[in-house]
Structure formats: structure tokens, C-alpha cells
Design a protein around this motif. Sequence first.
Motif, PDB file in Angstrom:
ATOM      1  N   LEU A 204      11.682  24.148  41.775  1.00  0.00           N
ATOM      2  CA  LEU A 204      12.479  23.147  41.077  1.00  0.00           C
ATOM      3  C   LEU A 204      11.752  22.530  39.885  1.00  0.00           C
ATOM      4  N   LEU A 205      10.439  22.522  39.910  1.00  0.00           N
ATOM      5  CA  LEU A 205       9.650  21.855  38.873  1.00  0.00           C
ATOM      6  C   LEU A 205       8.932  22.843  37.958  1.00  0.00           C
ATOM      7  N   ASP A 206       9.500  24.037  37.805  1.00  0.00           N
ATOM      8  CA  ASP A 206       8.849  25.036  36.953  1.00  0.00           C
ATOM      9  C   ASP A 206       9.311  24.983  35.506  1.00  0.00           C
ATOM     10  N   ARG A 264       8.755  33.059  38.719  1.00  0.00           N
ATOM     11  CA  ARG A 264       8.849  32.961  40.180  1.00  0.00           C
ATOM     12  C   ARG A 264       8.735  31.522  40.654  1.00  0.00           C
ATOM     13  N   GLY A 265       8.141  30.669  39.820  1.00  0.00           N
ATOM     14  CA  GLY A 265       7.901  29.279  40.179  1.00  0.00           C
ATOM     15  C   GLY A 265       6.547  28.842  39.654  1.00  0.00           C
ATOM     16  N   ASP A 266       6.204  27.588  39.842  1.00  0.00           N
ATOM     17  CA  ASP A 266       4.899  27.079  39.428  1.00  0.00           C
ATOM     18  C   ASP A 266       4.123  26.685  40.675  1.00  0.00           C
ATOM     19  N   PHE A 267       3.116  27.498  41.010  1.00  0.00           N
ATOM     20  CA  PHE A 267       2.367  27.300  42.244  1.00  0.00           C
ATOM     21  C   PHE A 267       0.973  26.731  41.987  1.00  0.00           C
ATOM     22  N   SER A 268       0.861  25.966  40.896  1.00  0.00           N
ATOM     23  CA  SER A 268      -0.429  25.339  40.584  1.00  0.00           C
ATOM     24  C   SER A 268      -0.908  24.443  41.715  1.00  0.00           C
ATOM     25  N   SER A 269       0.013  23.707  42.337  1.00  0.00           N
ATOM     26  CA  SER A 269      -0.384  22.780  43.409  1.00  0.00           C
ATOM     27  C   SER A 269      -0.981  23.528  44.587  1.00  0.00           C
ATOM     28  N   HIS A 270      -0.436  24.703  44.885  1.00  0.00           N
ATOM     29  CA  HIS A 270      -1.012  25.485  45.980  1.00  0.00           C
ATOM     30  C   HIS A 270      -2.443  25.925  45.650  1.00  0.00           C
ATOM     31  N   ARG A 271      -2.639  26.367  44.427  1.00  0.00           N
ATOM     32  CA  ARG A 271      -3.999  26.786  44.058  1.00  0.00           C
ATOM     33  C   ARG A 271      -4.967  25.616  44.120  1.00  0.00           C
ATOM     34  N   LEU A 272      -4.546  24.463  43.627  1.00  0.00           N
ATOM     35  CA  LEU A 272      -5.397  23.276  43.687  1.00  0.00           C
ATOM     36  C   LEU A 272      -5.635  22.846  45.138  1.00  0.00           C
ATOM     37  N   GLY A 273      -4.609  22.974  45.962  1.00  0.00           N
ATOM     38  CA  GLY A 273      -4.740  22.618  47.371  1.00  0.00           C
ATOM     39  C   GLY A 273      -5.645  23.560  48.134  1.00  0.00           C
ATOM     40  N   HIS A 274      -5.630  24.849  47.754  1.00  0.00           N
ATOM     41  CA  HIS A 274      -6.477  25.827  48.448  1.00  0.00           C
ATOM     42  C   HIS A 274      -7.957  25.437  48.364  1.00  0.00           C
ATOM     43  N   SER A 275      -8.386  24.933  47.220  1.00  0.00           N
ATOM     44  CA  SER A 275      -9.798  24.550  47.087  1.00  0.00           C
ATOM     45  C   SER A 275     -10.137  23.367  47.988  1.00  0.00           C
ATOM     46  N   ILE A 276      -9.199  22.439  48.139  1.00  0.00           N
ATOM     47  CA  ILE A 276      -9.409  21.313  49.047  1.00  0.00           C
ATOM     48  C   ILE A 276      -9.548  21.812  50.483  1.00  0.00           C
ATOM     49  N   VAL A 290      -1.444  15.432  48.855  1.00  0.00           N
ATOM     50  CA  VAL A 290      -2.368  14.743  47.952  1.00  0.00           C
ATOM     51  C   VAL A 290      -2.243  15.279  46.526  1.00  0.00           C
ATOM     52  N   VAL A 291      -2.279  16.591  46.386  1.00  0.00           N
ATOM     53  CA  VAL A 291      -2.427  17.157  45.050  1.00  0.00           C
ATOM     54  C   VAL A 291      -1.106  17.279  44.295  1.00  0.00           C
ATOM     55  N   MET A 292       0.017  17.448  45.002  1.00  0.00           N
ATOM     56  CA  MET A 292       1.261  17.677  44.270  1.00  0.00           C
ATOM     57  C   MET A 292       1.718  16.447  43.482  1.00  0.00           C
ATOM     58  N   PRO A 293       1.684  15.250  44.060  1.00  0.00           N
ATOM     59  CA  PRO A 293       2.026  14.080  43.241  1.00  0.00           C
ATOM     60  C   PRO A 293       1.062  13.882  42.073  1.00  0.00           C
ATOM     61  N   ALA A 294      -0.221  14.202  42.277  1.00  0.00           N
ATOM     62  CA  ALA A 294      -1.191  14.070  41.184  1.00  0.00           C
ATOM     63  C   ALA A 294      -0.878  15.064  40.070  1.00  0.00           C
ATOM     64  N   TRP A 295      -0.558  16.292  40.446  1.00  0.00           N
ATOM     65  CA  TRP A 295      -0.143  17.302  39.457  1.00  0.00           C
ATOM     66  C   TRP A 295       1.075  16.804  38.688  1.00  0.00           C
ATOM     67  N   ALA A 296       2.042  16.227  39.410  1.00  0.00           N
ATOM     68  CA  ALA A 296       3.266  15.733  38.775  1.00  0.00           C
ATOM     69  C   ALA A 296       2.956  14.581  37.812  1.00  0.00           C
TER      70      ALA A 296
END
Length: 390
Positions: A204-206, A264-276, A290-296
Motif C-alpha cells: 500500500l505504501l509503495d 512488487r512492493g516496498d520491503f525496505s522495512s523488512h530489510r531494516l528489521g532483519h538487521s535488528i 519499531v522500524v516501519m513507523p520510523a521509515w514512514a
Amino acid sequence: MQNFNWCNPTRVLFGKGSVKDLAEYLKADNIKSVLLIYGGKSVFKCGAYTQVTDMLNELGISFPELNDIKPNPRIDKVRDGIARVKLSKIDALMPIGGGSVFDTAKAISAGAFYNGDVWDIYQHKAKINKTVPIYGVVTASATASEVNAISVISNPEANIKTSFSDPHLYPKIAAVDPEFQFTLSEKQTVYGGVDIIAHALERLLDGDEGSEFMDDQGYALVRNMLRIIPELIDDPKNYDARAEYAWASQLAHNGILSCGRATRGDFSSHRLGHSISLLFDVAHGASLSVVMPAWARYLYKFNPVPFARLGENVFDIFDGSDEEKALATIEALEDFYRDINAPTTLRELNIKEDEIQQLADNASKSGALPFGTLKKLNQNDVLEIYKLAY
């Protein structure tokens, strides 16, 4: 709406007693031996282990076991499983569990007929053309790994958590009995729900404005998850809510919400979350809340429209400019996470401010830079997002 080519070959057996329905498919495929893959005590507590092994015994199917699969599944267990398959006559893999167990099974399936190290595949140094079929039983819905072609694995040696996707990785059968999820802890339900919501939001946010029909499905999914998660917190054995939760999980990440989108979508939050998750052994869903609202918060001024539309369709936010509605939407999402006791800051995960650079370095080395769809993120963008998350 863009052209697309979508196929999901996984057969889903959904509902009470669905494990019994697996039998006819195992018989039809002449399966004589499966590698049973699971985590720990939860499969015994929910009753799935007993139902599965009783069914296998009745069919005369042998089932050597690979257990102790951890959350954020690791490459060492994958290598163990591959060795078992190569040494024994194994016709199929049977994961019992959630995303970590299914991801492990897929990785084993991918590496079973490869002569090198399976990590080569995750580093895109090798391709697969033959796999071991997967007949799985879901006991924790979230990642939808049972109905997609994605496997996420952590490699502590390389300090990388990454994913690999290939059409060969779709499970053949996925049995989903919502009653198995009655015994999940509140945290598991909450974090799984956060992951489900994230999978919808990442479409939805891509920034794609040409897929209104698909967006409407995504909005409906998120709205219902905002209802379902509190219902399950109040009553963990609410069958209808559990069933809706399990089905929403699959719809969010079986590929259907990506159909017709420009990306396909924007999966930046998943990549950022994987490191956490990798560096601090944090539950996947907790990393996302934690990371998705910060990304937004970092991106909404760059393109407020998708965030504003989310607010209108999910949170009934109609007043103000697109930028004002976008910010109100992000705050509403954070408020919901707090209401269900999901973390919204790195501090709540016991991550120190001087460890933020470590997170940024890891996320930046885990794949190509820049990454993202709504905005291409470089290393400085990554660092600033983690700072906002603190």
C-alpha cells in the motif's frame, strides 16, 4: 494497472482437522519417508505433533526428525537438514510450525540437490532446478511462508540475514488448522499480527497510484487485523478470529496484493528489521513495529499521498492536507502498536544509541544499495531511519 503473471501452486487445506486431509495427497504421491521439521515444545502443546505423527504412522510413512529450529532460523540447521536428506531416503519434507520452520524446510529443499554450500544460493551465486517437495502443517500464522516462494535465513558467521525467492520453493501442500494456534502466547499473536499488517502496508505504501482495486483489498485486510488482534488478546481461543487471522496472513503475502502494481512492493522495512533481528535476537514482528513507523516518518514528506490514503481508508483520517493526514496516520499506527503492547522504539528492545551505527552498517551490507521503492535508500538514509526509531 500493470500487466502481471501470477501463479500460486500451493494447495491450502484450511480448517479444523485439516491434518487428516494430508493423508490422501501423501498416498497419491507415494510418499514413504518424510523429514519432520519443527521447533520445540509448542508443537506438542498445541497437539499438532500428535496428529501429524499418528497420521504418518497410519500411512506407514517413516519420519526422521530435525527439531530445535529457532526463530530467525539459522544456516547451521539448514546444513544439518541437507546432510540428513542426502544421507537417507527422504521423499518429502514436513515442516510443523510457523515461518521459521517453513523457511528452514525451503532452504533444505533448495540445497538438497546442490553439490556446494546452500549459502551460495542465498548469495545468488547458484541456481536451483530441483527440490524436495514440502507438505507442511501451520501452527503459527504470520509470514505466509507456507504459501509463497520466499525463504529467509540468518548466517551468524557472515553476520547477514537475507532472503531468497524461487518458484521451486512453493510448498506443495499447506494444512492450516486454526485450533493449533489457540496455545500461542499473546506476544506471538501480536508480533505475528504486526508482520501480517506490514506485508499489506509494504504494498500500500509503495507509491503506486494505479492499483486502486488491489489497494482496497489491502486496506480491508489492515482494517480487519486492527480488529482481530485485540479480539485474540481478549480471547485466544476465538476460532473465527483465529481463522480470519490465519487467512489474512496468507492473503497478505501470497503474492496476490502485488498483482497489477508497478512494483512488487516496498520491503525496505523488512530489510531494516532483519538487521535488528539478526544482531540483537529480536522477534521479527517486534523489529517491524519499531522500524516501519520510523521509515514512514522519514519518507512521508517525500510522498505523503500513500500515507494519507491509508489514513482515510483505515483510520478515518480526513481532515487537513495530505501531509497532515500522512503524519496523523503514522501516529495512529504507532498508537495501535502501543495499545497491543508492541514496541515502537529501539530503546524498548534494549538497543543502545551507540549501537545504531552497527545496525546501519549491517543493513547496508546485507544487499545492494540503494534499495527501496517509494524512495531509494542509501547508507545515510538507513542511518537516519534507525535514529528516528530510537
